[in-house]
Design a protein around this motif. Structure first.
Motif, PDB file in Angstrom:
ATOM      1  N   GLN A   1      51.086  66.389  85.433  1.00  0.00           N
ATOM      2  CA  GLN A   1      49.843  66.356  86.223  1.00  0.00           C
ATOM      3  C   GLN A   1      48.957  65.202  85.749  1.00  0.00           C
ATOM      4  O   GLN A   1      48.367  64.478  86.547  1.00  0.00           O
ATOM      5  N   GLN A   2      48.908  65.025  84.444  1.00  0.00           N
ATOM      6  CA  GLN A   2      48.043  63.983  83.890  1.00  0.00           C
ATOM      7  C   GLN A   2      48.498  62.590  84.343  1.00  0.00           C
ATOM      8  O   GLN A   2      47.678  61.751  84.716  1.00  0.00           O
ATOM      9  N   GLU A   3      49.814  62.370  84.300  1.00  0.00           N
ATOM     10  CA  GLU A   3      50.349  61.070  84.723  1.00  0.00           C
ATOM     11  C   GLU A   3      50.081  60.820  86.203  1.00  0.00           C
ATOM     12  O   GLU A   3      49.689  59.727  86.611  1.00  0.00           O
ATOM     13  N   LEU A   4      50.309  61.864  87.009  1.00  0.00           N
ATOM     14  CA  LEU A   4      50.094  61.734  88.452  1.00  0.00           C
ATOM     15  C   LEU A   4      48.629  61.432  88.753  1.00  0.00           C
ATOM     16  O   LEU A   4      48.300  60.493  89.489  1.00  0.00           O
ATOM     17  N   THR A   5      47.768  62.216  88.144  1.00  0.00           N
ATOM     18  CA  THR A   5      46.331  62.027  88.386  1.00  0.00           C
ATOM     19  C   THR A   5      45.883  60.629  87.947  1.00  0.00           C
ATOM     20  O   THR A   5      45.115  59.958  88.641  1.00  0.00           O
TER      21      THR A   5
END
Lengths: 390, 390
Positions: free
Chosen positions: A243-247
């Motif tokens: 999620q962190q990478e995507l965001t």
């Protein structure tokens, strides 16, 4: 370097005669899958254009296979006929894609629609629908830049961006010569990724990204009837970022596009960053920054190269943020012209001859901060917005 | 026809050298009694100028014997020295009045102070205090017009008004080339009456009057650090009007002054009245009217003689008022260009060549209404506010 950078997308931008001359005015972005997950953010204006009402319904299903966009008409304030026209555009797009060289099994409910241009007039459907047919024929895996061109209105340049992850990427295009928080010069943004992402992850990434980027640019404080930001994910890269990478990737693309939008703002002679420091909350920092960004007296002063910190302080004073008037510091382009709410360094030391202006407002109430980007209020702004309808 | 129209008031306006040239810049209004009841309304800006902080304290006592006003400097954002200067001005005024040809037994706490001009600079006390002495000497029962002249800044004309009751009257003067809701071109208003009125009656009359008049003009949505409206009552006419009569007379004077203010707004080429009809509440009507009045895209469109009702509808859409987008009607100068949220009569029928523009927005939600007055956003507005500090 656009919406067709991630794998599994095709796009096109063609001229259908909605705009005068032979400028491109119909754009199409198609997601070839395998997945067709999507998230969307729409204008908060309660007067929403027909395509916004339609696309909100489409997004409720969480599936988007194609986005059809037009410039040359906003289809806003056009009543039931306007909504019927949007519906017909989606139906026509789906039918043309089903009948295309690479047939897609989709229905109108899988097609999001975006429009931009003059409010209050019906779209010339006799030109738009053949344009959609032509766009389907022109679809190409390198069609992103043409699509970005086709959504321009008063924009002086097309706006594209890409951020790459490890084996996946996010691409995007935007139009808007005003802004999001937002100008009637509608902001339309389509983002694509070939990452594997579920509905909730996509939605979370998009909301965080828009909150930190498009929601923090503010050209004239006016809110459009048509603003739309869409994020499509197809999993074609077969990589599932955290999620962190995507965001982070979505935010980076949005930040890039946001900076391009403000750099192209109508009639601007200054690009102004208002950094609010020492706020008790992020919400306070945003409220203070926005209040300064929207203040016509601050904006005209900066157009006139006047480091008028009194007007800045007065704008801060209209907010509900935590601050004490006699503890606020203000710097303009590095010169602390105001300390403790009163005059400090000599204002004549401030160099405002350049295009970039940085205003620091230190509230001395806490540790939080936010930056709002805006432009000045110039003769050219008045000219562009008085001489042309939109 | 000014603050010296009611019995028992003297006033003066003299040149102390605060402004360049020999323009009047210090004004004094003295209440010779018998009563010295007063009410005040001040800017809602949390960054308040020193004279506002001072006068709020004075008003807490409910007694005002004199008001000393200066143009040529706002004494805002001037820290503790600024407050000391305001205090010194009140002390000096009281001392000069005690030593005057018609000695008044008053202290600094009976003297309200108002300032207008550039923010962030200390006042030249070496010129202001001798100016106060000169003003005391110049006091006259027909000195109202000179006082009104002395408070002008970018105003092109002095603003005075009078309304007479049965044996009593209300007089007033105002300065401001922006507005109340309000521009940094501070609005200062002093109202006088020779009616007999208690503190509560006076306060009620002033609050109702400002709510219906000054709070409904909005030139650029910016809020000053110095706005002040004072109402003095001395009972010299020995007539006690009913609350209704008093409120009506004060409201009429305020309405007259408010119209003079908006007529003199900086750089305006249009005087725009936005009448909101069919609102569910008066608050809704005011919110909708103000949202339209503050919208830069509406204001630039009107400067360009463009009856752009879509921008009006989009401004309505940003409010929290009760309305359905597909039920709103909009008329511009009598032509119903929008009915039910969509195009109606031909916009080319709208004549915008004149100076006065009336916009009707019908919400079809109830019976309540309000009118907000504003101006257009013109090249001259940008020029005046970028070329000159304030």
């Amino acid at each position: 370097m656009s919406v067709t950078h991630p794998k599994g997308y095709r796009a096109a931008g063609i001229a259908a005669g909605l705009k005068t001359g032979d400028a491109r005015d119909v754009a199409l972005v198609v997601n070839d899958g395998p997945d067709a997950i999507a998230a969307g953010v729409f204008t908060a204006n309660r007067v929403k254009a027909a395509p916004v009402l339609w696309s909100q319904q489409v997004l409720r299903g969480g599936i988007v296979r194609a986005v059809v966009l037009n410039s040359g008409g906003a289809n806003a304030c056009t009543g039931t006929q306007g909504f019927r026209d949007t519906h017909a555009t989606a139906e026509h797009t789906a039918a043309a894609l089903r009948a295309g060289s690479k047939p897609l099994l989709i229905g109108a409910g899988d097609v999001a629609v975006c429009s931009t241009g003059l409010i209050g007039e019906l779209l010339p459907m006799d030109r738009l629908l053949p344009g959609v047919t032509a766009a389907v024929k022109a679809l190409a895996t390198d069609g992103g830049p043409a699509a970005a061109e086709a959504i321009m209105t008063t924009d002086s340049v097309a706006k594209n961006a890409v951020v790459t992850g490890d084996g996946w990427s996010v691409g995007g295009m935007a139009k808007g010569a005003g802004m999001l928080a937002p100008a009637l010069a509608t902001m339309l943004v389509v983002l694509t990724t070939d990452a594997v992402a579920g509905s909730e992850a996509l939605d979370a990434a998009l909301r965080e990204a828009t909150r930190l980027t498009f929601d923090r640019i503010d050209a004239d404080g006016c809110m459009s009837t048509n603003d739309t930001v869409l994020l499509l994910a197809n999993g074609a890269a077969n990589v599932e970022p955290t999620q962190q990478e995507l965001t982070a990737a979505v935010t980076a693309v949005c930040q890039d596009l946001a900076e391009q939008l403000i750099a192209d703002a109508e009639g601007a002679t200054k690009h102004i960053a208002i950094e609010v420091l020492g706020a008790a909350s992020e919400a306070d920092a945003v409220e203070v920054g926005r209040s300064v960004a929207r203040n016509n007296l601050v904006k005209t002063a900066l157009f006139g190269n006047d480091p008028n910190w009194g007007r800045i302080l007065a704008a801060v004073g209209t907010t509900g943020a935590a601050f004490e008037p006699d503890r606020v510091d203000v710097a303009v382009n590095g010169v602390w012209v105001c300390r403790g709410g009163a005059a400090a360094e000599d204002r004549s030391k401030v160099d405002l001859t350049g295009r970039d202006v940085t205003i620091l407002v230190h509230l001395h109430e806490g540790e939080l901060s936010a930056t709002i980007r805006t432009t000045d209020l110039s003769h050219a702004y008045v000219h562009e917005n008085s001489a042309y309808s939109s």
